[in-house]
Write an enzyme that holds these catalytic residues in place. Structure first.
Site, PDB file in Angstrom:
ATOM      1  N   ARG A 229       0.729  -1.198   0.085  1.00  0.00           N
ATOM      2  CA  ARG A 229      -0.059   0.184  -0.211  1.00  0.00           C
ATOM      3  C   ARG A 229       0.691   1.298  -0.402  1.00  0.00           C
ATOM      4  O   ARG A 229       1.523   1.152   0.759  1.00  0.00           O
ATOM      5  CB  ARG A 229      -0.810   0.286   1.528  1.00  0.00           C
ATOM      6  CG  ARG A 229      -1.660  -1.486   1.108  1.00  0.00           C
ATOM      7  CD  ARG A 229      -3.253  -0.498   0.223  1.00  0.00           C
ATOM      8  NE  ARG A 229      -4.611  -0.982  -0.569  1.00  0.00           N
ATOM      9  CZ  ARG A 229      -4.541  -2.199  -0.871  1.00  0.00           C
ATOM     10  NH1 ARG A 229      -3.340  -2.504  -1.752  1.00  0.00           N
ATOM     11  NH2 ARG A 229      -5.543  -3.457  -0.605  1.00  0.00           N
ATOM     12  N   HIS A 277      -1.268   0.574  -9.815  1.00  0.00           N
ATOM     13  CA  HIS A 277      -1.625  -0.216  -9.031  1.00  0.00           C
ATOM     14  C   HIS A 277      -2.501  -1.714  -9.283  1.00  0.00           C
ATOM     15  O   HIS A 277      -3.539  -1.531  -9.390  1.00  0.00           O
ATOM     16  CB  HIS A 277      -3.113   0.128  -8.056  1.00  0.00           C
ATOM     17  CG  HIS A 277      -2.556   0.085  -6.622  1.00  0.00           C
ATOM     18  ND1 HIS A 277      -3.923   0.700  -5.508  1.00  0.00           N
ATOM     19  CD2 HIS A 277      -3.199  -1.232  -6.617  1.00  0.00           C
ATOM     20  CE1 HIS A 277      -4.151   0.137  -4.742  1.00  0.00           C
ATOM     21  NE2 HIS A 277      -3.868  -1.088  -5.077  1.00  0.00           N
TER      22      HIS A 277
END
Length: 314
Positions: A229, A277
């Protein structure tokens, strides 16, 4: 009984179409066209709007559609009494392992240097070491981290893993807890982050961590690969380390702000590989099949797999 999709950043039609095809008996709804809220018993969510989950009086189960659950847990209105399940689907796991192996090999085989030579039409063979000369460390030994570590081991890398609690994985040197963290970092040439995002992992990739990584590897300085993350990395510290030579390179799939702003120095940095991502993209068909199996288990009175421990954050 109805199932609702709470998605505000993905094309919801792909998900509802997959579920209707695989489970024509289910009543499928999307927010905000929810109909009678009392009918809804299951929720499929990613970045759900605040107060929506709390407003469903007969909600029995929430599924997080991403690899992590932080996008659900950060909802301050998340009901405390409704179980939250995470996705542990083999296709998603394999996609993450593909990404990790790809990025480790990109740096190990110095592919960016080859690319630069090609752009300049420069024929320049240079020495490359074997995988056995490189120590890879995987932070996070859940389903994703364990599989990635095992794939890297098969390629001949010296692989270690670090996790909050003790794990035992054949062929992998396993470190655990804060007392063994520095020892794990000191033997790591290429660091892979697959940790869940929790208060304890916020900002964990910082100047102090970078300073503790090995400088004994073939590349002369360590490499960081983050597919966990964005909030786990202090981006200013990473950039400073790249510019000073404290880091050889970085592959970053996640960022503090997404989409990554056009003004970010990561885009054009010669030592950085940026991906949007996409390391383990959620495939609607595969994830739907997994969730549907869990719904059927719940309907039969069986336990649902991979229920999240909210105190731990995963």
């Amino acid at each position: 009984m109805a199932l609702i999709y709470l998605i505000n950043s993905w094309p919801v039609e792909e998900w509802t179409t997959a579920m209707r095809r695989q489970a024509p008996d289910l009543d499928i709804r999307t927010w905000p066209d929810a109909g009678r809220l009392e009918d809804i018993t299951y929720a499929m969510a990613w970045l759900p709007p605040a107060n929506v989950l709390k407003s469903l009086p007969n909600l029995k189960l929430i599924f997080s559609l991403g690899a992590g659950v932080d996008a659900i847990l950060k909802d301050p209105t998340l009901p405390d009494d409704v179980p939250l399940a995470r996705i542990a689907e083999p296709d998603l796991t394999m996609r993450m392992s593909e990404y990790v192996v790809l990025q480790v090999l990109l740096h190990h085989r110095q592919q960016r240097r080859h690319d630069e030579n090609q752009r300049h039409r420069r024929w320049e063979p240079f020495p490359e070491r074997s995988a056995s000369a490189v120590s890879v460390g995987v932070m996070g030994l859940g389903v994703l981290g364990t599989d990635a570590a095992q794939k890297l081991k098969l390629l001949g890398f010296k692989v270690a893993g670090w996790s909050r609690s003790r794990k035992s994985i054949p062929g992998i040197d396993c470190f655990a807890g804060p007392q063994e963290f520095d020892s794990f970092l000191e033997r790591t040439d290429i660091l892979v982050c697959l940790l869940p995002h929790t208060p304890e992992t916020t900002g964990i990739i910082n100047r102090d961590l970078i300073a503790k990584l090995s400088r004994k590897g073939p590349l002369g300085a360590p490499v960081i690969i983050n597919a966990g993350r964005g909030k786990q990395q202090v981006e200013g510290d990473i950039l400073a380390a790249l510019d000073s030579g404290a880091l050889h390179a970085a592959s970053l799939d996640v960022f503090a702000t997404e989409p990554l702003p056009e003004s970010s120095p990561f885009w054009l940095h010669p030592k950085v590989t940026v991906t949007p991502h996409a390391a383990a993209d959620s495939d609607p068909e595969m994830i739907t099949a997994y969730v549907l199996r869990q719904i059927r288990r719940h309907q039969q009175g069986l336990s649902v797999e991979n229920i999240v421990d909210r105190k731990r954050g995963y």
